[in-house]
Scaffold this motif. Sequence first.
Motif, PDB file in Angstrom:
ATOM      1  N   TYR A 188       0.830  -1.204   0.000  1.00 53.24           N
ATOM      2  CA  TYR A 188       0.000   0.000   0.000  1.00 53.24           C
ATOM      3  C   TYR A 188       0.865   1.254   0.000  1.00 53.24           C
ATOM      4  CZ  TYR A 188      -2.831   3.729   2.049  1.00 53.24           C
ATOM      5  OH  TYR A 188      -3.430   4.933   2.317  1.00 53.24           O
ATOM      6  N   ASP A 227       0.797   2.104  -3.937  1.00 45.13           N
ATOM      7  CA  ASP A 227      -0.349   3.015  -4.036  1.00 45.13           C
ATOM      8  C   ASP A 227       0.021   4.446  -3.669  1.00 45.13           C
ATOM      9  OD1 ASP A 227      -3.249   3.240  -4.556  1.00 45.13           O
ATOM     10  OD2 ASP A 227      -3.318   3.885  -2.457  1.00 45.13           O
ATOM     11  N   GLY A 278      -6.807   4.345   6.548  1.00 49.38           N
ATOM     12  CA  GLY A 278      -7.082   4.439   5.117  1.00 49.38           C
ATOM     13  C   GLY A 278      -7.277   5.864   4.620  1.00 49.38           C
ATOM     14  N   ALA A 280      -7.108  -9.794   1.220  1.00 51.74           N
ATOM     15  CA  ALA A 280      -6.698  -8.389   1.102  1.00 51.74           C
ATOM     16  C   ALA A 280      -6.086  -8.121  -0.265  1.00 51.74           C
ATOM     17  CB  ALA A 280      -5.719  -8.035   2.216  1.00 51.74           C
ATOM     18  N   ALA A 306      -7.423  -5.281  -2.660  1.00 49.67           N
ATOM     19  CA  ALA A 306      -6.501  -4.220  -3.071  1.00 49.67           C
ATOM     20  C   ALA A 306      -6.542  -3.987  -4.578  1.00 49.67           C
ATOM     21  CB  ALA A 306      -5.086  -4.553  -2.619  1.00 49.67           C
ATOM     22  N   SER A 330      -9.572  -1.567  -4.433  1.00 51.00           N
ATOM     23  CA  SER A 330      -9.327  -0.324  -3.710  1.00 51.00           C
ATOM     24  C   SER A 330      -8.672  -0.623  -2.367  1.00 51.00           C
ATOM     25  CB  SER A 330     -10.664   0.396  -3.473  1.00 51.00           C
ATOM     26  OG  SER A 330     -10.536   1.409  -2.511  1.00 51.00           O
ATOM     27  N   TYR A 331      -7.567   0.074  -2.102  1.00 51.68           N
ATOM     28  CA  TYR A 331      -6.929  -0.072  -0.791  1.00 51.68           C
ATOM     29  C   TYR A 331      -7.831   0.494   0.307  1.00 51.68           C
ATOM     30  CZ  TYR A 331      -2.428  -1.636  -2.596  1.00 51.68           C
ATOM     31  OH  TYR A 331      -1.428  -2.367  -3.184  1.00 51.68           O
ATOM     32  N   GLY A 369     -10.273  -1.935   1.441  1.00 53.74           N
ATOM     33  CA  GLY A 369      -9.664  -2.925   2.312  1.00 53.74           C
ATOM     34  C   GLY A 369      -9.578  -2.444   3.740  1.00 53.74           C
TER      35      GLY A 369
END
Length: 140
Positions: free
Chosen positions: A4, A8, A62, A123, A127, A130-131, A134
Amino acid sequence: MALYLTLDRGYSASYAGLVAALLGLGGVIASLGAGVMTDRLGRRPTMLIAQTATAVSVALLGFMQHPVAIAAVAFLVGMASNASRPAVQAMMADIVRPEDRIRAFSLNYWAINLGFAVSAAGAGFIAEYSYLAGFLIEGA
């Protein structure tokens, strides 16, 4: 967390390692503090506080944008997510007969590790979508 932060968010691997270390440090500190909390407040209140704090802090993570905020909330996630462990272990010792404790603690160990393995795979699929989803699903 590492994927992440690096894929990301575009942070360096060293920053991702720092955040992972802070998450782990939070867990170490929580283990000590939550043991005291378990003795003073009781098993159930400690578990309720820890699980609620975990849900809120994971969902909050998040939404964090600033690197310092991400690191600070990751530390809180580490604390919250490990704070229930002393209470769970004390409750198991209270409830389970002495001759069954080895099996009970072993089954708990396996359940935690299998749950982690399955959730890590899940997960990965989340992912792809969308993180943030999650984080919110884990919080829920």
